[in-house]
Design an enzyme around this catalytic site. Structure first.
Site, short mmCIF file in Angstrom:
data_model
loop_
_atom_site.label_atom_id
_atom_site.label_comp_id
_atom_site.label_asym_id
_atom_site.label_seq_id
_atom_site.Cartn_x
_atom_site.Cartn_y
_atom_site.Cartn_z
N PHE A 141 0.84 -0.72 -0.27
CA PHE A 141 -0.65 0.03 0.05
C PHE A 141 0.66 1.29 -0.22
CE2 PHE A 141 -2.93 3.74 1.51
CZ PHE A 141 -3.80 3.38 1.18
N ASP A 226 9.43 2.60 1.63
CA ASP A 226 8.35 3.85 1.53
C ASP A 226 8.11 4.08 3.28
OD1 ASP A 226 5.63 4.53 2.50
OD2 ASP A 226 4.82 3.77 0.63
N LYS A 255 3.01 10.84 6.50
CA LYS A 255 2.61 11.65 8.11
C LYS A 255 2.61 12.17 9.20
CE LYS A 255 0.17 6.94 6.57
NZ LYS A 255 -1.44 7.78 6.39
#
Length: 400
Positions: A141, A226, A255
């Site tokens: 994801f 990531d 984030k």
């Protein structure tokens, strides 16, 4: 109808149904706790998918944002501003790298990493134009843009959004042989999460990440990590890659970099890699804006102390020990690192959504994924007492 029911009904009537939230309407939040419009308190054990690593309303971050709001919030990248150089310098230093390309959201940062790898492949590695290939892992994801969902294996993310962007090869996560066989002279990068979050907090087998690093070096391929969810303290280290002594060619961050206050993301790499760009080839009006830089600088300063990494390591050990005691009955498996866990619930007990709703009724907020899995990721500022209270509620629900 109650205030909660009214708010939910209005939201459902006037918004696209691209999410299925738990039926709670948050009004205020502080630290690891949130309060809804009815005055009920909930322990947040999701932390905005790690965007809120430092808790709700963190005083240092709020003060940094307020101070910057009084000065200047946006210049666009048409001009320099006085927070930009410090942000790039200090983020590069935190990552042990040289250069930063700031964006806003995690998906933008992943898109930037994809573009960067392709341009590096053409300008530096010498791959023929239009032939660059990037290898990714199944069950990944990385975001929801058209290009990113093109290399997703999740039907919900892909269906009805084609035609898809070519140029990606998908291999099983954790399988070095498959990765080696997928590499060709046109491979420019391997893009992977060091821990797959949305897939259920999947930790790769020991030695996998060092193996990826060795293969990419051997074949002159960029290793892109990531760390949007796993990075910035969540796993007990600044970056999840550190657990196996791995340094990638490129970090993709987001984030927690914005502290849950503003969206901030970045690609961090070497001058050789990010130096492939020329003015006008890539950018964002809000990328690296003064407000974002001010908040991110405070995040970086907090991480430099090591306090939050240590808390995540120590409380994470306690979290996994307690969750591990549930395995064999209602729980089939527990995975993760630091203050991050994926818990597979025995299907006979209920779906992940049903368990999440039962926990909500007891004042704990988590989120399900992939049917019978719940994810637990409290803010790193959570106290041991609050964590234990949350674990008590989880035990009560899972033991019936």
């Amino acid at each position: 109808m109650s205030t909660t029911e009214t708010a939910i009904a209005s939201a459902e009537a006037h918004s696209a149904h691209n999410y299925h939230p738990l039926p709670v309407v948050v009004a205020t939040a502080d630290g690891a706790w949130m309060t809804d419009v009815e005055g009920r308190r909930y322990l947040d054990m999701l932390a905005g998918y790690s965007a809120l690593n430092f808790g709700h309303g963190n005083r240092r971050l709020i003060d940094a944002a307020k101070a910057q709001l009084e000065r200047v919030t946006l210049t666009s990248r048409a001009f320099y501003h006085d927070r930009f150089a410090d942000f790039c310098t200090q983020l590069a230093a935190l990552c042990g790298m040289e250069s930063v390309l700031p964006m806003n959201t995690g998906a933008e940062a992943v898109e930037t990493a994809v573009k960067t790898a392709r341009k590096w492949g053409y300008r530096v590695k010498g791959v023929p134009d239009g032939m660059a290939k990037i290898i990714v892992a199944a069950n990944n994801f990385h975001g929801r843009t058209t290009t990113i969902i093109s290399f997703s294996t999740d039907p919900e993310a892909r269906e009805d959004f084609g035609p898809y962007t070519p140029g990606f090869e998908i291999v099983p996560y954790g399988d070095l042989t498959a990765l080696r066989e997928a590499m060709t002279e046109n491979t420019v990068a391997v893009l992977m999460e060091p821990i797959q979050g949305e897939a259920g907090v999947l930790v790769p087998p020991p030695g996998y990440l060092p193996g990826v690093r060795a293969l990419t070096r051997e074949r002159n391929v960029l290793f892109i990590a990531d760390e949007i969810q796993s990075g910035l303290g969540r796993t007990g280290r600044t970056f999840a890659c550190e657990h196996e002594g791995v340094v990638p060619d490129m970090y993709v961050l987001g984030k927690a970099l914005g502290g849950g206050v503003v969206p901030v993301s970045a690609v961090v790499s070497s001058q050789k890699v990010l130096g492939v760009y020329r003015p006008g080839e890539h950018g964002s009006t809000f990328g690296g804006n003064p407000l974002a830089c001010a908040v991110a600088l405070e995040v970086i300063a907090m991480l430099r102390t090591g306090e939050f990494q240590q808390r995540a390591a120590e409380l994470g050990e306690h979290l996994h020990r307690e969750l591990g005691l549930l395995v064999g009955g209602a729980v089939e498996e527990v995975r993760g690192r630091g203050l991050w866990a994926g818990v597979d619930i025995a299907p006979a007990l209920g779906t992940g959504r049903e368990i999440s709703e039962k926990l909500m009724d007891r004042g704990v907020l988590v989120k399900d994924t992939h049917g019978s899995t719940i994810r637990i990721a409290p803010p790193l500022v959570i106290s041991k007492e609050d964590l234990d209270w949350g674990l008590e509620q989880i035990r009560a629900v899972l033991r019936g």
